[in-house]
Design a protein around this motif. Structure first.
Motif, mmCIF file in Angstrom:
data_model
loop_
_atom_site.group_PDB
_atom_site.id
_atom_site.type_symbol
_atom_site.label_atom_id
_atom_site.label_comp_id
_atom_site.label_asym_id
_atom_site.label_seq_id
_atom_site.Cartn_x
_atom_site.Cartn_y
_atom_site.Cartn_z
ATOM 1 N N ARG A 63 0.830 -1.210 0.000
ATOM 2 C CA ARG A 63 0.000 0.000 0.000
ATOM 3 C C ARG A 63 0.866 1.262 0.000
ATOM 4 N NH1 ARG A 63 -2.602 -4.194 0.385
ATOM 5 N NH2 ARG A 63 -4.843 -4.313 0.397
ATOM 6 N N ARG A 64 1.940 1.256 0.825
ATOM 7 C CA ARG A 64 2.838 2.421 0.872
ATOM 8 C C ARG A 64 3.493 2.662 -0.479
ATOM 9 N NH1 ARG A 64 3.935 0.400 5.841
ATOM 10 N NH2 ARG A 64 5.739 -0.788 5.123
ATOM 11 N N GLU A 65 3.989 1.592 -1.088
ATOM 12 C CA GLU A 65 4.654 1.722 -2.379
ATOM 13 C C GLU A 65 3.678 2.177 -3.459
ATOM 14 O OE1 GLU A 65 6.399 -2.141 -2.875
ATOM 15 O OE2 GLU A 65 8.108 -1.652 -1.588
ATOM 16 N N ALA A 66 2.466 1.663 -3.424
ATOM 17 C CA ALA A 66 1.459 2.067 -4.405
ATOM 18 C C ALA A 66 1.093 3.537 -4.218
ATOM 19 C CB ALA A 66 0.214 1.196 -4.279
ATOM 20 N N ALA A 67 0.991 3.985 -2.971
ATOM 21 C CA ALA A 67 0.669 5.388 -2.711
ATOM 22 C C ALA A 67 1.763 6.299 -3.260
ATOM 23 C CB ALA A 67 0.487 5.623 -1.210
ATOM 24 N N GLU A 68 3.021 5.901 -3.085
ATOM 25 C CA GLU A 68 4.130 6.693 -3.628
ATOM 26 C C GLU A 68 4.065 6.732 -5.146
ATOM 27 O OE1 GLU A 68 7.827 5.134 -2.102
ATOM 28 O OE2 GLU A 68 7.151 5.397 -0.021
ATOM 29 N N ALA A 69 3.776 5.592 -5.763
ATOM 30 C CA ALA A 69 3.689 5.529 -7.218
ATOM 31 C C ALA A 69 2.546 6.403 -7.734
ATOM 32 C CB ALA A 69 3.499 4.082 -7.673
ATOM 33 N N ASP A 71 1.313 9.001 -6.234
ATOM 34 C CA ASP A 71 1.702 10.399 -6.017
ATOM 35 C C ASP A 71 2.589 10.905 -7.146
ATOM 36 O OD1 ASP A 71 0.324 11.246 -3.791
ATOM 37 O OD2 ASP A 71 1.854 10.575 -2.371
ATOM 38 N N THR A 72 3.581 10.101 -7.527
ATOM 39 C CA THR A 72 4.478 10.539 -8.589
ATOM 40 C C THR A 72 3.762 10.639 -9.924
ATOM 41 O OG1 THR A 72 5.238 8.286 -8.957
ATOM 42 C CG2 THR A 72 6.571 9.657 -7.497
ATOM 43 N N ALA A 73 2.696 9.850 -10.096
ATOM 44 C CA ALA A 73 1.914 9.897 -11.332
ATOM 45 C C ALA A 73 0.849 10.993 -11.282
ATOM 46 C CB ALA A 73 1.264 8.542 -11.589
ATOM 47 N N GLY A 74 0.739 11.681 -10.142
ATOM 48 C CA GLY A 74 -0.240 12.755 -10.025
ATOM 49 C C GLY A 74 -1.657 12.277 -9.777
ATOM 50 N N ARG A 75 -1.817 11.061 -9.299
ATOM 51 C CA ARG A 75 -3.157 10.512 -9.043
ATOM 52 C C ARG A 75 -3.394 10.524 -7.534
ATOM 53 N NH1 ARG A 75 -3.624 5.185 -12.592
ATOM 54 N NH2 ARG A 75 -5.812 5.484 -12.106
ATOM 55 N N THR A 76 -3.746 11.698 -7.023
ATOM 56 C CA THR A 76 -3.837 11.903 -5.576
ATOM 57 C C THR A 76 -4.986 11.127 -4.939
ATOM 58 O OG1 THR A 76 -5.090 13.920 -5.974
ATOM 59 C CG2 THR A 76 -2.711 14.143 -5.636
ATOM 60 N N GLU A 77 -6.090 10.948 -5.665
ATOM 61 C CA GLU A 77 -7.231 10.204 -5.096
ATOM 62 C C GLU A 77 -6.844 8.761 -4.781
ATOM 63 O OE1 GLU A 77 -11.113 10.044 -6.959
ATOM 64 O OE2 GLU A 77 -11.039 12.218 -7.210
ATOM 65 N N GLN A 78 -6.207 8.107 -5.745
ATOM 66 C CA GLN A 78 -5.797 6.722 -5.532
ATOM 67 C C GLN A 78 -4.724 6.634 -4.443
ATOM 68 O OE1 GLN A 78 -6.237 8.025 -8.566
ATOM 69 N NE2 GLN A 78 -7.239 6.551 -9.905
ATOM 70 N N ALA A 80 -4.421 8.598 -1.873
ATOM 71 C CA ALA A 80 -5.094 8.769 -0.585
ATOM 72 C C ALA A 80 -5.786 7.463 -0.170
ATOM 73 C CB ALA A 80 -6.102 9.902 -0.669
ATOM 74 N N ARG A 81 -6.385 6.773 -1.115
ATOM 75 C CA ARG A 81 -7.052 5.504 -0.797
ATOM 76 C C ARG A 81 -6.024 4.462 -0.335
ATOM 77 N NH1 ARG A 81 -11.957 2.540 -1.121
ATOM 78 N NH2 ARG A 81 -11.450 0.343 -1.283
ATOM 79 N N GLU A 82 -4.905 4.377 -1.031
ATOM 80 C CA GLU A 82 -3.865 3.422 -0.640
ATOM 81 C C GLU A 82 -3.353 3.728 0.768
ATOM 82 O OE1 GLU A 82 -2.849 0.683 -2.206
ATOM 83 O OE2 GLU A 82 -4.111 1.026 -3.952
ATOM 84 N N ARG A 83 -3.178 5.009 1.080
ATOM 85 C CA ARG A 83 -2.723 5.396 2.422
ATOM 86 C C ARG A 83 -3.775 5.017 3.475
ATOM 87 N NH1 ARG A 83 -0.601 9.713 -0.359
ATOM 88 N NH2 ARG A 83 1.661 9.650 -0.375
ATOM 89 N N ALA A 84 -5.046 5.228 3.141
ATOM 90 C CA ALA A 84 -6.119 4.873 4.076
ATOM 91 C C ALA A 84 -6.134 3.363 4.317
ATOM 92 C CB ALA A 84 -7.465 5.349 3.534
ATOM 93 N N GLU A 85 -5.934 2.584 3.257
ATOM 94 C CA GLU A 85 -5.871 1.128 3.415
ATOM 95 C C GLU A 85 -4.669 0.741 4.272
ATOM 96 O OE1 GLU A 85 -5.934 -0.801 -0.399
ATOM 97 O OE2 GLU A 85 -7.993 -0.163 -0.818
ATOM 98 N N GLY A 86 -3.551 1.436 4.077
ATOM 99 C CA GLY A 86 -2.362 1.189 4.883
ATOM 100 C C GLY A 86 -2.608 1.464 6.354
#
Length: 150
Positions: A63-69, A71-78, A80-86
């Motif tokens: 989840r952390r790695e996906a959230a970073e990815a 973020d770098t792609a500019g997809r803040t909604e996804q 935020a969801r990955e961080r919430a799941e984390g």
């Protein structure tokens, strides 16, 4: 006393009853990963709580790695969801060591091994890893050891 897997099942039932979509989907995916781990190999087996914790830790890292990815792609909604799941998964993991606690353990291991210089990193990691297993991520541990040896 209930096992961690039983606790996940109970929390899943509660999340479904509360109509908490984020929590229920996260726990469902984690239970799927646990089941997948149980049937991996030549024969099915029941995972211990320590093994279930490792699976949860792996899922949290994903989840952390996906959230970073995201973020770098500019997809803040996804992201935020990955961080919430984390954060949902973090409730099942033991409390992580602070940077100060980790530095103290690393300093003790460096003193114990008498290591100096970056070439001794492996020897220090061998001493530190069992003490911080599950309490600190490998990358954080390696960075702390590298900083202590340089």
């Amino acid at each position: 006393m209930t096992t961690l897997k039983e606790q996940l099942h109970e929390d899943l039932t509660a999340a479904i009853k509360d109509r908490d979509e984020l929590r229920s989907s996260t726990i469902r995916l984690t239970l799927a990963a646990v089941t997948s781990e149980e049937v991996a190999g030549k024969q099915k087996r029941e995972l211990s709580d320590a093994e279930v914790l490792k699976v949860i830790g792996r899922e949290a890292k994903k989840r952390r790695e996906a959230a970073e990815a995201f973020d770098t792609a500019g997809r803040t909604e996804q992201a935020a969801r990955e961080r919430a799941e984390g954060e949902v998964l973090a409730t099942y993991l033991p409390k992580q060591l602070s940077d100060e606690e980790l530095a103290a353990i690393v300093a003790g291991a460096v003193a114990e091994s008498g290591a100096s210089g970056p070439q001794a990193m492996g020897a220090v990691m061998k001493l530190v890893k069992p003490k911080v297993d599950g309490l600190a991520e490998g990358g954080r541990v390696a960075a702390a050891v590298k900083a202590a040896l340089s």
